[in-house]
Design a protein around this motif. Structure first.
Motif, PDB file in Angstrom:
ATOM      1  N   ALA A   1       0.830  -1.207   0.000  1.00 44.99           N
ATOM      2  CA  ALA A   1       0.000   0.000   0.000  1.00 44.99           C
ATOM      3  C   ALA A   1       0.863   1.255   0.000  1.00 44.99           C
ATOM      4  CB  ALA A   1      -0.936   0.000   1.207  1.00 44.99           C
ATOM      5  N   ALA A   2       1.913   1.267   0.804  1.00 45.04           N
ATOM      6  CA  ALA A   2       2.816   2.419   0.831  1.00 45.04           C
ATOM      7  C   ALA A   2       3.539   2.563  -0.503  1.00 45.04           C
ATOM      8  CB  ALA A   2       3.829   2.268   1.965  1.00 45.04           C
ATOM      9  N   ALA A   3       3.923   1.442  -1.113  1.00 45.65           N
ATOM     10  CA  ALA A   3       4.587   1.493  -2.422  1.00 45.65           C
ATOM     11  C   ALA A   3       3.655   2.083  -3.473  1.00 45.65           C
ATOM     12  CB  ALA A   3       5.035   0.090  -2.830  1.00 45.65           C
ATOM     13  N   ALA A   4       2.395   1.650  -3.449  1.00 39.39           N
ATOM     14  CA  ALA A   4       1.422   2.186  -4.406  1.00 39.39           C
ATOM     15  C   ALA A   4       1.162   3.665  -4.159  1.00 39.39           C
ATOM     16  CB  ALA A   4       0.116   1.396  -4.315  1.00 39.39           C
ATOM     17  N   LEU A   5       1.153   4.074  -2.892  1.00 37.77           N
ATOM     18  CA  LEU A   5       0.945   5.489  -2.568  1.00 37.77           C
ATOM     19  C   LEU A   5       2.105   6.336  -3.098  1.00 37.77           C
ATOM     20  CD1 LEU A   5      -0.563   7.774  -1.226  1.00 37.77           C
ATOM     21  CD2 LEU A   5       0.435   7.095   0.975  1.00 37.77           C
ATOM     22  N   ILE A   6       3.313   5.855  -2.945  1.00 34.93           N
ATOM     23  CA  ILE A   6       4.471   6.574  -3.503  1.00 34.93           C
ATOM     24  C   ILE A   6       4.313   6.735  -5.008  1.00 34.93           C
ATOM     25  CG2 ILE A   6       6.936   6.382  -4.023  1.00 34.93           C
ATOM     26  CD1 ILE A   6       7.290   5.090  -1.290  1.00 34.93           C
ATOM     27  N   ALA A   7       3.963   5.639  -5.680  1.00 36.98           N
ATOM     28  CA  ALA A   7       3.829   5.672  -7.134  1.00 36.98           C
ATOM     29  C   ALA A   7       2.750   6.654  -7.571  1.00 36.98           C
ATOM     30  CB  ALA A   7       3.514   4.269  -7.653  1.00 36.98           C
ATOM     31  N   ALA A   8       1.618   6.662  -6.873  1.00 37.90           N
ATOM     32  CA  ALA A   8       0.522   7.567  -7.232  1.00 37.90           C
ATOM     33  C   ALA A   8       0.902   9.016  -6.960  1.00 37.90           C
ATOM     34  CB  ALA A   8      -0.738   7.198  -6.455  1.00 37.90           C
ATOM     35  N   MET A   9       1.638   9.260  -5.880  1.00 36.94           N
ATOM     36  CA  MET A   9       2.085  10.617  -5.566  1.00 36.94           C
ATOM     37  C   MET A   9       3.049  11.150  -6.626  1.00 36.94           C
ATOM     38  SD  MET A   9       2.697  10.161  -1.456  1.00 36.94           S
ATOM     39  CE  MET A   9       3.868  11.503  -1.399  1.00 36.94           C
ATOM     40  N   LEU A  10       3.857  10.254  -7.193  1.00 41.13           N
ATOM     41  CA  LEU A  10       4.859  10.666  -8.168  1.00 41.13           C
ATOM     42  C   LEU A  10       4.340  10.655  -9.598  1.00 41.13           C
ATOM     43  CD1 LEU A  10       8.027   8.768  -6.858  1.00 41.13           C
ATOM     44  CD2 LEU A  10       7.302  11.109  -6.364  1.00 41.13           C
ATOM     45  N   ALA A  11       3.119  10.184  -9.808  1.00 44.29           N
ATOM     46  CA  ALA A  11       2.608  10.019 -11.175  1.00 44.29           C
ATOM     47  C   ALA A  11       2.259  11.337 -11.874  1.00 44.29           C
ATOM     48  CB  ALA A  11       1.394   9.089 -11.166  1.00 44.29           C
ATOM     49  N   PRO A  12       1.632  12.319 -11.224  1.00 44.63           N
ATOM     50  CA  PRO A  12       1.233  13.543 -11.944  1.00 44.63           C
ATOM     51  C   PRO A  12       2.436  14.324 -12.456  1.00 44.63           C
ATOM     52  CG  PRO A  12       0.109  13.380  -9.824  1.00 44.63           C
ATOM     53  CD  PRO A  12       1.186  12.360  -9.821  1.00 44.63           C
ATOM     54  N   THR A  13       2.297  14.906 -13.620  1.00 46.98           N
ATOM     55  CA  THR A  13       3.361  15.726 -14.191  1.00 46.98           C
ATOM     56  C   THR A  13       3.034  17.206 -14.030  1.00 46.98           C
ATOM     57  OG1 THR A  13       2.342  15.668 -16.397  1.00 46.98           O
ATOM     58  CG2 THR A  13       3.944  13.947 -15.867  1.00 46.98           C
ATOM     59  N   ASP A  14       4.060  18.027 -14.133  1.00 47.04           N
ATOM     60  CA  ASP A  14       3.911  19.470 -13.950  1.00 47.04           C
ATOM     61  C   ASP A  14       4.699  20.169 -15.051  1.00 47.04           C
ATOM     62  OD1 ASP A  14       3.755  22.093 -13.160  1.00 47.04           O
ATOM     63  OD2 ASP A  14       4.335  21.735 -11.075  1.00 47.04           O
ATOM     64  N   ALA A  15       4.014  20.577 -16.098  1.00 51.15           N
ATOM     65  CA  ALA A  15       4.692  21.168 -17.253  1.00 51.15           C
ATOM     66  C   ALA A  15       5.402  22.467 -16.920  1.00 51.15           C
ATOM     67  CB  ALA A  15       3.683  21.407 -18.379  1.00 51.15           C
ATOM     68  N   ALA A  16       5.024  23.121 -15.824  1.00 51.25           N
ATOM     69  CA  ALA A  16       5.657  24.394 -15.463  1.00 51.25           C
ATOM     70  C   ALA A  16       7.137  24.233 -15.156  1.00 51.25           C
ATOM     71  CB  ALA A  16       4.953  25.010 -14.257  1.00 51.25           C
ATOM     72  N   LEU A  17       7.568  23.020 -14.756  1.00 56.87           N
ATOM     73  CA  LEU A  17       8.970  22.812 -14.436  1.00 56.87           C
ATOM     74  C   LEU A  17       9.840  22.770 -15.683  1.00 56.87           C
ATOM     75  CD1 LEU A  17       7.691  22.117 -11.682  1.00 56.87           C
ATOM     76  CD2 LEU A  17       9.445  20.369 -11.423  1.00 56.87           C
ATOM     77  N   GLY A  18       9.234  22.535 -16.831  1.00 56.53           N
ATOM     78  CA  GLY A  18       9.958  22.579 -18.099  1.00 56.53           C
ATOM     79  C   GLY A  18       9.224  23.480 -19.068  1.00 56.53           C
ATOM     80  N   ALA A  19       8.999  24.730 -18.644  1.00 51.97           N
ATOM     81  CA  ALA A  19       8.133  25.642 -19.389  1.00 51.97           C
ATOM     82  C   ALA A  19       8.590  25.842 -20.822  1.00 51.97           C
ATOM     83  CB  ALA A  19       8.051  26.989 -18.666  1.00 51.97           C
ATOM     84  N   ALA A  20       9.903  25.776 -21.060  1.00 52.83           N
ATOM     85  CA  ALA A  20      10.417  26.023 -22.412  1.00 52.83           C
ATOM     86  C   ALA A  20       9.890  25.017 -23.418  1.00 52.83           C
ATOM     87  CB  ALA A  20      11.945  25.985 -22.399  1.00 52.83           C
ATOM     88  N   VAL A  21       9.548  23.828 -22.947  1.00 50.59           N
ATOM     89  CA  VAL A  21       9.067  22.791 -23.865  1.00 50.59           C
ATOM     90  C   VAL A  21       7.724  23.170 -24.466  1.00 50.59           C
ATOM     91  CG1 VAL A  21       8.265  20.401 -23.996  1.00 50.59           C
ATOM     92  CG2 VAL A  21      10.352  20.952 -22.757  1.00 50.59           C
ATOM     93  N   VAL A  22       6.817  23.719 -23.649  1.00 49.21           N
ATOM     94  CA  VAL A  22       5.476  24.029 -24.146  1.00 49.21           C
ATOM     95  C   VAL A  22       5.347  25.462 -24.641  1.00 49.21           C
ATOM     96  CG1 VAL A  22       4.283  22.265 -22.809  1.00 49.21           C
ATOM     97  CG2 VAL A  22       4.724  24.479 -21.776  1.00 49.21           C
TER      98      VAL A  22
END
Length: 433
Positions: A118-139
């Protein structure tokens, strides 16, 4: 001077300085998260401010930030307008995202089997969303095909909303395994919370959108009042659900979808105030992240922590993207480019703070926060500094493709509203909706 005053002055000063130099910083590949995390690290290490990760006000700011951004992003979900981009977007969201969570779960359990599945799955779900603002130059780099830029931005705007119910349910599961729920059944508790969220989304987001549209049609509103009304609806979705023990984040995300469906294009464009407020609140979260989480995470991180962090940013992201896009006709450079630019950012930090609040200070929680913090920190550096040169290199390759290549068929300008705000590029503001 108390801590609240110090933090307020620090935030206002940092925002002012960053705003004055945002475009020049962007040319140097320095993003807003970089700036405010560094401010937080320096302020925390020098004793200018003292921020604890589990203080109530920080969690409130973090939750409101996520609710506002979930609502505004979801309100622009108009798949009919995405056209040919609908296929790859759905593939990344409905195939790539679940596969990333599965792969991340396997990696996290392999590294830390003592914490359980359960903790492993929680880590994976927490890390799954992406944030395009961290690589703004790409978009924002027009050398990258508009279809690829639009796809990365759409994915980033929606996958945090899709991951949110998974994260919240898994937090309940972990709490149940550690005995924090007593005799409560985690499944019943989760279903009740999600059901309440759906009801609030329909009642507030849906009905509110319909009422606002009617009032606008009868000349009762002004452009400014419409922006305030959208902001109020976003907060109402979240706080109304929380008040009756529902999932506020799911309510905000679904409420945004309902609002976008029932409101017209003009009203969907009135989310600027909501987005800007959420953006300003995110700066508070980034400063607090630097001041409260970065130092302890780096001090406690082990080789296994870094393996999960690096894996989450590479194979756990790239392989699911390759599987999701199999048979679509993309060239290997495009698959690698889209796979690599899955930065982990604000949503992961907020999920970590929520887990800390809900689960308390335990070995499992410390592990979750450390992994999330190290992953986000690596992503801020790698994707921030790597965005512009890699976008330029990929753009040169893409320019050699024929006009009917899958990467270039769609020519609709990308929706980059929030990214444009952070990159201070007016020409990149949302042109659709």
């Amino acid at each position: 001077m108390d801590d609240h005053t110090a933090i307020t002055l620090l935030l206002l000063g940092a925002v002012l300085v960053y705003s004055l130099a945002a475009r020049r910083l962007g040319r140097a590949n320095i993003t807003a998260p970089m700036v405010f995390v560094v401010v937080g690290v320096v302020a925390g290490n020098t004793g200018i401010v003292q921020v604890d990760a589990d203080v109530g006000w920080l969690l409130t700011v973090a939750e409101v930030t996520l609710a506002l951004l979930l609502f505004s992003d979801a309100s622009h979900l108009q798949l009919r307008e995405v056209g040919r981009d609908r296929g790859p977007a759905l593939r990344l969201l409905l195939i790539g995202l679940p596969l990333s969570i599965v792969a991340g779960t396997l990696l996290a359990y392999w590294m830390f089997p003592e914490h359980g599945w359960a903790a492993a799955a929680l880590i994976a779900a927490m890390l799954a969303p992406t944030d395009a603002a961290l690589g703004a130059a790409v978009v924002t780099d027009t050398r990258v095909p508009s279809r690829v830029r639009r796809l990365l931005n759409v994915e980033s705007g929606l996958n945090d909303g899709l991951a949110t119910p998974v994260v919240t349910v898994l937090i309940v599961v972990v709490a149940s395994e550690t005995g924090q729920l007593g005799n409560q059944n985690w499944l019943i508790d989760a279903l009740r919370s999600l059901s309440i969220a759906v009801g609030v989304a329909v009642a507030v987001g849906g009905a509110g959108g319909a009422v606002l549209r009617w009032c606008r049609g009868h000349g009762w509103t002004s452009p400014l009042s419409e922006q305030v009304a959208v902001f109020a609806l976003a907060l109402l979705c979240y706080f109304a659900a929380v008040a009756i023990d529902g999932n506020g984040f799911v309510a905000a995300f679904l409420g945004g979808i309902m609002f976008g469906y029932l409101a017209n294009a003009e009203l969907r464009a009135r989310t600027e105030f909501t987005e800007t407020t959420g953006l300003l609140a995110s700066y508070v979260v980034w400063i607090a992240f630097g001041a409260a989480l970065v130092g302890p995470a780096l001090a406690d991180a082990t080789v296994r922590t870094y393996v999960i962090a690096v894996g989450a940013l590479t194979l756990v992201r790239i392989v699911p993207v390759a599987i999701a896009m199999a048979g679509y006709g993309w060239g290997p450079p495009t698959v690698l480019f889209v796979g690599w630019f899955g930065p982990r950012g604000l949503a992961t930090v907020i999920f970590a703070l929520i887990a800390l609040e809900e689960l308390g200070n335990t070995a499992v929680t410390d592990h979750l926060v450390d992994v999330a913090s190290v992953t986000v920190l690596l992503s801020i550096v790698a994707h921030g500094f790597g965005a512009a040169p890699l976008a330029a290199r990929y753009g040169r390759w893409a320019s050699t493709l024929p006009d009917d290549a899958p990467e270039k068929m769609a020519v609709t300008p990308p929706s980059t509203r929030r990214i444009a705000l952070q990159a201070d590029s007016p020409e990149n503001h949302r042109t659709s909706h």
